[in-house]
Scaffold this motif. Structure first.
Motif, PDB file in Angstrom:
ATOM      1  N   LEU A   1      11.260  34.662  32.157  1.00 20.87           N
ATOM      2  CA  LEU A   1      12.562  35.196  31.753  1.00 20.87           C
ATOM      3  C   LEU A   1      13.227  35.960  32.897  1.00 20.87           C
ATOM      4  O   LEU A   1      14.432  35.841  33.120  1.00 20.87           O
ATOM      5  CB  LEU A   1      12.403  36.109  30.536  1.00 20.87           C
ATOM      6  CG  LEU A   1      12.046  35.426  29.214  1.00 20.87           C
ATOM      7  CD1 LEU A   1      11.802  36.466  28.126  1.00 20.87           C
ATOM      8  CD2 LEU A   1      13.144  34.466  28.775  1.00 20.87           C
ATOM      9  N   VAL A   2      12.440  36.746  33.595  1.00 17.75           N
ATOM     10  CA  VAL A   2      12.987  37.504  34.727  1.00 17.75           C
ATOM     11  C   VAL A   2      13.518  36.544  35.785  1.00 17.75           C
ATOM     12  O   VAL A   2      14.596  36.747  36.356  1.00 17.75           O
ATOM     13  CB  VAL A   2      11.916  38.442  35.325  1.00 17.75           C
ATOM     14  CG1 VAL A   2      12.389  39.006  36.654  1.00 17.75           C
ATOM     15  CG2 VAL A   2      11.598  39.569  34.357  1.00 17.75           C
ATOM     16  N   GLU A   3      12.776  35.467  36.027  1.00 21.61           N
ATOM     17  CA  GLU A   3      13.198  34.497  37.039  1.00 21.61           C
ATOM     18  C   GLU A   3      14.511  33.818  36.659  1.00 21.61           C
ATOM     19  O   GLU A   3      15.385  33.602  37.509  1.00 21.61           O
ATOM     20  CB  GLU A   3      12.108  33.443  37.232  1.00 21.61           C
ATOM     21  CG  GLU A   3      12.435  32.415  38.311  1.00 21.61           C
ATOM     22  CD  GLU A   3      11.315  31.429  38.543  1.00 21.61           C
ATOM     23  OE1 GLU A   3      11.561  30.399  39.198  1.00 21.61           O
ATOM     24  OE2 GLU A   3      10.174  31.675  38.063  1.00 21.61           O
ATOM     25  N   LEU A   4      14.671  33.473  35.365  1.00 21.30           N
ATOM     26  CA  LEU A   4      15.863  32.735  34.939  1.00 21.30           C
ATOM     27  C   LEU A   4      17.029  33.622  34.529  1.00 21.30           C
ATOM     28  O   LEU A   4      18.187  33.224  34.646  1.00 21.30           O
ATOM     29  CB  LEU A   4      15.511  31.790  33.783  1.00 21.30           C
ATOM     30  CG  LEU A   4      14.796  30.494  34.134  1.00 21.30           C
ATOM     31  CD1 LEU A   4      14.600  29.641  32.893  1.00 21.30           C
ATOM     32  CD2 LEU A   4      15.555  29.705  35.184  1.00 21.30           C
ATOM     33  N   THR A   5      16.730  34.811  34.008  1.00 24.15           N
ATOM     34  CA  THR A   5      17.802  35.649  33.464  1.00 24.15           C
ATOM     35  C   THR A   5      17.910  37.026  34.114  1.00 24.15           C
ATOM     36  O   THR A   5      18.903  37.725  33.908  1.00 24.15           O
ATOM     37  CB  THR A   5      17.621  35.865  31.946  1.00 24.15           C
ATOM     38  OG1 THR A   5      16.495  36.731  31.717  1.00 24.15           O
ATOM     39  CG2 THR A   5      17.395  34.546  31.226  1.00 24.15           C
ATOM     40  N   GLY A   6      16.864  37.441  34.840  1.00 18.37           N
ATOM     41  CA  GLY A   6      16.868  38.768  35.432  1.00 18.37           C
ATOM     42  C   GLY A   6      16.419  39.858  34.486  1.00 18.37           C
ATOM     43  O   GLY A   6      16.372  41.027  34.851  1.00 18.37           O
ATOM     44  N   GLU A   7      16.062  39.484  33.241  1.00 20.26           N
ATOM     45  CA  GLU A   7      15.621  40.456  32.235  1.00 20.26           C
ATOM     46  C   GLU A   7      14.360  39.970  31.530  1.00 20.26           C
ATOM     47  O   GLU A   7      14.064  38.773  31.513  1.00 20.26           O
ATOM     48  CB  GLU A   7      16.708  40.671  31.181  1.00 20.26           C
ATOM     49  CG  GLU A   7      18.004  41.245  31.687  1.00 20.26           C
ATOM     50  CD  GLU A   7      18.975  41.475  30.541  1.00 20.26           C
ATOM     51  OE1 GLU A   7      18.746  42.410  29.755  1.00 20.26           O
ATOM     52  OE2 GLU A   7      19.940  40.701  30.427  1.00 20.26           O
ATOM     53  N   LYS A   8      13.645  40.908  30.894  1.00 20.07           N
ATOM     54  CA  LYS A   8      12.459  40.568  30.108  1.00 20.07           C
ATOM     55  C   LYS A   8      12.789  40.394  28.627  1.00 20.07           C
ATOM     56  O   LYS A   8      11.906  40.154  27.818  1.00 20.07           O
ATOM     57  CB  LYS A   8      11.391  41.654  30.252  1.00 20.07           C
ATOM     58  CG  LYS A   8      10.834  41.804  31.650  1.00 20.07           C
ATOM     59  CD  LYS A   8       9.784  42.899  31.688  1.00 20.07           C
ATOM     60  CE  LYS A   8       9.189  43.061  33.088  1.00 20.07           C
ATOM     61  NZ  LYS A   8       8.159  44.126  33.116  1.00 20.07           N
TER      62      LYS A   8
ATOM     63  N   GLY B   1      20.864  22.469  29.355  1.00 17.62           N
ATOM     64  CA  GLY B   1      20.264  23.728  28.938  1.00 17.62           C
ATOM     65  C   GLY B   1      19.302  24.283  29.970  1.00 17.62           C
ATOM     66  O   GLY B   1      19.095  23.702  31.037  1.00 17.62           O
ATOM     67  N   ARG B   2      18.696  25.415  29.625  1.00 16.54           N
ATOM     68  CA  ARG B   2      17.737  26.064  30.517  1.00 16.54           C
ATOM     69  C   ARG B   2      16.443  26.339  29.762  1.00 16.54           C
ATOM     70  O   ARG B   2      16.460  26.848  28.632  1.00 16.54           O
ATOM     71  CB  ARG B   2      18.305  27.368  31.075  1.00 16.54           C
ATOM     72  CG  ARG B   2      19.472  27.175  32.022  1.00 16.54           C
ATOM     73  CD  ARG B   2      19.792  28.468  32.761  1.00 16.54           C
ATOM     74  NE  ARG B   2      20.292  29.488  31.853  1.00 16.54           N
ATOM     75  CZ  ARG B   2      20.431  30.780  32.194  1.00 16.54           C
ATOM     76  NH1 ARG B   2      20.059  31.184  33.395  1.00 16.54           N
ATOM     77  NH2 ARG B   2      20.924  31.644  31.324  1.00 16.54           N
ATOM     78  N   ALA B   3      15.315  26.008  30.411  1.00 17.37           N
ATOM     79  CA  ALA B   3      14.018  26.188  29.776  1.00 17.37           C
ATOM     80  C   ALA B   3      12.934  26.241  30.847  1.00 17.37           C
ATOM     81  O   ALA B   3      13.151  25.831  31.989  1.00 17.37           O
ATOM     82  CB  ALA B   3      13.733  25.048  28.793  1.00 17.37           C
ATOM     83  N   PHE B   4      11.775  26.737  30.464  1.00 16.31           N
ATOM     84  CA  PHE B   4      10.617  26.732  31.360  1.00 16.31           C
ATOM     85  C   PHE B   4       9.357  26.630  30.507  1.00 16.31           C
ATOM     86  O   PHE B   4       9.327  27.059  29.347  1.00 16.31           O
ATOM     87  CB  PHE B   4      10.585  27.975  32.252  1.00 16.31           C
ATOM     88  CG  PHE B   4      10.516  29.289  31.505  1.00 16.31           C
ATOM     89  CD1 PHE B   4       9.312  29.941  31.310  1.00 16.31           C
ATOM     90  CD2 PHE B   4      11.684  29.888  31.025  1.00 16.31           C
ATOM     91  CE1 PHE B   4       9.255  31.151  30.638  1.00 16.31           C
ATOM     92  CE2 PHE B   4      11.640  31.104  30.358  1.00 16.31           C
ATOM     93  CZ  PHE B   4      10.422  31.738  30.164  1.00 16.31           C
ATOM     94  N   ALA B   5       8.322  26.033  31.076  1.00 15.61           N
ATOM     95  CA  ALA B   5       7.075  25.807  30.353  1.00 15.61           C
ATOM     96  C   ALA B   5       6.103  26.960  30.590  1.00 15.61           C
ATOM     97  O   ALA B   5       6.003  27.488  31.703  1.00 15.61           O
ATOM     98  CB  ALA B   5       6.443  24.493  30.792  1.00 15.61           C
TER      99      ALA B   5
END
Length: 255
Positions: free
Chosen positions: A82-89, A56-60
């Motif tokens: 979110l922007v870093e991982l998905t490109g969106e807010k 999966g994908r996650a960040f703290a």
């Protein structure tokens, strides 16, 4: 493909216990998860590592909810992640799980203003303003889930401050439901009962025996029992449910 594929989620208080279980389950269903924590960075990073090891994908994201400015601080960090991982807010799912218990044996005669303030600041005030400010990120059809407790529908005087604040959280669910409905955003309460969240008390066989007797299933709840219910409420399958109180106590409230 998981039923939350291409979705994003924020779970507050997700470094351990029920919050960690919810974060893991939402990530297993495909969501990118922001793992909020107050002070225990190592535990939050462990949650993220568990999720990533499972594919999966996650960040703290740190933020000690209940402090002035904490909600704005948290959302700013969530947006960046979110922007870093998905490109969106875009934030599809918000789970208000972080909680202050105010327990410490504080029955009505021992409750202080500090205990009351802490419980309300973390358990009711922070979720309210988090919902208010996060709505600019939540798309139509989004999901908001408030994690309450079975103590709001039972009698447990030693948790009176906690129960009062969680009852306030449930009122947020109830009164926000019609406000959010035009955008097809659902908001629901999930209320766990006695759940093995890793607290040392669950290593005491006598204590576990006593707590197990509170449930009609004669056992204490496990984190997965609650996380699975939250995952359902977060999914499209729960699109026709809003403003609801979902009893996740294992039948504790039946007697």
């Amino acid at each position: 493909m998981g039923r939350l594929q291409n979705r994003t989620a924020l779970v507050t208080g997700a470094s351990r216990g029920i919050g960690r279980g919810i974060a893991q389950r939402l990530a297993a269903d495909g969501a990118v998860v922001a793992v909020n924590y107050a002070t225990n960075e190592a535990a939050a990073k462990e949650t993220v590592a568990i999720i990533e090891e499972a594919g999966g994908r996650a960040f703290a994201v740190p933020s000690q909810l209940g402090r002035p400015g904490a909600v704005t601080e948290l959302l700013t960090r969530v947006e960046a992640g979110l922007v870093e991982l998905t490109g969106e807010k875009r934030l599809d799912i918000l789970v208000n799980n972080a909680a202050a218990t105010g327990f410490a044996g504080a029955g009505p005669d021992a409750v202080t203003e500090e205990i009351i303030d802490n419980c309300y600041n973390v358990n009711a005030k922070a979720p309210f303003f988090l919902i208010q400010q996060a709505l600019r990120l939540i798309p139509d059809g989004g999901r908001i889930i408030n994690v309450s407790s079975g103590v709001t529908h039972s009698t447990f005087p030693r948790q009176i401050a906690y129960a009062m604040s969680k009852a306030a959280l449930e009122q947020i669910t109830l009164h926000m439901a019609p406000v959010l409905a035009p955008r097809r955003i659902t908001i629901n309460t999930v209320a766990p009962g006695v759940t093995n969240n890793g607290d040392p008390v669950f290593s005491d066989p006598e204590a576990v025996k006593h707590m197990s007797a509170l449930s009609v299933f004669n056992r204490v709840g496990e984190v997965d029992d609650v996380a699975d219910i939250v995952a359902f409420v977060a999914s499209d399958d729960a699109r026709w449910m809003t403003g609801a109180f979902v009893d996740a106590t294992g039948g504790t409230l039946l007697s």
